[in-house]
Write a protein that holds these residues in place. Sequence first.
Motif, PDB file in Angstrom:
ATOM      1  N   TRP A 113       0.841  -1.207   0.000  1.00  0.00           N
ATOM      2  CA  TRP A 113       0.000   0.000   0.000  1.00  0.00           C
ATOM      3  C   TRP A 113       0.871   1.251   0.000  1.00  0.00           C
ATOM      4  O   TRP A 113       0.677   2.151  -0.820  1.00  0.00           O
ATOM      5  CB  TRP A 113      -0.930  -0.051   1.214  1.00  0.00           C
ATOM      6  CG  TRP A 113      -1.740   1.164   1.477  1.00  0.00           C
ATOM      7  CD1 TRP A 113      -2.849   1.582   0.798  1.00  0.00           C
ATOM      8  CD2 TRP A 113      -1.528   2.122   2.515  1.00  0.00           C
ATOM      9  NE1 TRP A 113      -3.330   2.745   1.359  1.00  0.00           N
ATOM     10  CE2 TRP A 113      -2.537   3.087   2.417  1.00  0.00           C
ATOM     11  CE3 TRP A 113      -0.577   2.234   3.535  1.00  0.00           C
ATOM     12  CZ2 TRP A 113      -2.630   4.161   3.290  1.00  0.00           C
ATOM     13  CZ3 TRP A 113      -0.674   3.307   4.407  1.00  0.00           C
ATOM     14  CH2 TRP A 113      -1.685   4.257   4.271  1.00  0.00           C
ATOM     15  N   ARG A 135       2.809   1.743  -3.266  1.00  0.00           N
ATOM     16  CA  ARG A 135       1.942   2.284  -4.325  1.00  0.00           C
ATOM     17  C   ARG A 135       1.806   3.799  -4.185  1.00  0.00           C
ATOM     18  O   ARG A 135       1.843   4.535  -5.175  1.00  0.00           O
ATOM     19  CB  ARG A 135       0.564   1.614  -4.261  1.00  0.00           C
ATOM     20  CG  ARG A 135      -0.398   2.052  -5.353  1.00  0.00           C
ATOM     21  CD  ARG A 135       0.008   1.478  -6.694  1.00  0.00           C
ATOM     22  NE  ARG A 135       0.394   2.546  -7.576  1.00  0.00           N
ATOM     23  CZ  ARG A 135       0.972   2.407  -8.749  1.00  0.00           C
ATOM     24  NH1 ARG A 135       1.253   1.217  -9.204  1.00  0.00           N
ATOM     25  NH2 ARG A 135       1.280   3.416  -9.491  1.00  0.00           N
ATOM     26  N   LYS A 151       0.144  -7.010  -6.311  1.00  0.00           N
ATOM     27  CA  LYS A 151      -0.716  -6.273  -5.373  1.00  0.00           C
ATOM     28  C   LYS A 151      -0.460  -4.776  -5.419  1.00  0.00           C
ATOM     29  O   LYS A 151      -1.399  -3.989  -5.393  1.00  0.00           O
ATOM     30  CB  LYS A 151      -0.504  -6.808  -3.955  1.00  0.00           C
ATOM     31  CG  LYS A 151      -1.057  -8.193  -3.765  1.00  0.00           C
ATOM     32  CD  LYS A 151      -0.749  -8.740  -2.391  1.00  0.00           C
ATOM     33  CE  LYS A 151      -1.231 -10.179  -2.278  1.00  0.00           C
ATOM     34  NZ  LYS A 151      -0.797 -10.795  -1.027  1.00  0.00           N
ATOM     35  N   ASP A 208      -1.834  -3.620  -8.706  1.00  0.00           N
ATOM     36  CA  ASP A 208      -3.223  -4.053  -8.892  1.00  0.00           C
ATOM     37  C   ASP A 208      -3.439  -4.644 -10.289  1.00  0.00           C
ATOM     38  O   ASP A 208      -4.344  -4.271 -11.017  1.00  0.00           O
ATOM     39  CB  ASP A 208      -4.182  -2.878  -8.641  1.00  0.00           C
ATOM     40  CG  ASP A 208      -5.617  -3.346  -8.456  1.00  0.00           C
ATOM     41  OD1 ASP A 208      -5.820  -4.488  -7.982  1.00  0.00           O
ATOM     42  OD2 ASP A 208      -6.541  -2.582  -8.797  1.00  0.00           O
ATOM     43  N   LYS A 209      -2.540  -5.572 -10.622  1.00  0.00           N
ATOM     44  CA  LYS A 209      -2.619  -6.274 -11.908  1.00  0.00           C
ATOM     45  C   LYS A 209      -2.402  -7.758 -11.646  1.00  0.00           C
ATOM     46  O   LYS A 209      -1.746  -8.134 -10.685  1.00  0.00           O
ATOM     47  CB  LYS A 209      -1.556  -5.758 -12.873  1.00  0.00           C
ATOM     48  CG  LYS A 209      -1.718  -4.296 -13.247  1.00  0.00           C
ATOM     49  CD  LYS A 209      -0.934  -3.957 -14.467  1.00  0.00           C
ATOM     50  CE  LYS A 209      -1.012  -2.521 -14.865  1.00  0.00           C
ATOM     51  NZ  LYS A 209      -2.277  -1.909 -14.935  1.00  0.00           N
TER      52      LYS A 209
END
Length: 170
Positions: free
Chosen positions: A68, A71, A141, A144-145
Amino acid sequence: MDEKVNMAIKGDVQAFSSLIDSIKDNLYKTAYTYVKCKEDALDIVGDTIYKAFISIDKLRNSKLFKTWITRILINNAITFNKKRGRVIYLEEEALGNMEAKKEDNDEKLDLLCAIDKLDERYKEVIILKYFDDLTINEISKVLDKPEGTIKTYLNKGLNALRLYIGREIV
């Protein structure tokens, strides 16, 4: 780590600080890979930590804390580069240090320049895999792919790097 993340989500500033201390080096390396400037990388890391701190209560799964925040960092670095333009300047200190081991540094500089030439999606995957030491699953993750897409991007990115540099890299 999950316990500290849960405490941070509940507002424990000390737990959040401890989490950041454990990953700050990886955050810096990733930011530096994107911007190639010590001060800018530190600014991006600071901005990332601030954004993570004010929105940690929105984190649903404590196991995903590292992906998280990575990202958030990547988004900050990409935004920074877009605002600054596509030109990436090497700081004088970095240029001075390159004289010490010219041949080795030339190869590193060639590699970094080649990475910068890659399509953004390939560049992200290669940076996360080889500079941040994330697994394919973790990269999946963060971005997000699907894992298959990440493997494809990694393979195509490495092939493009081989073409740019003209020899086997990895």
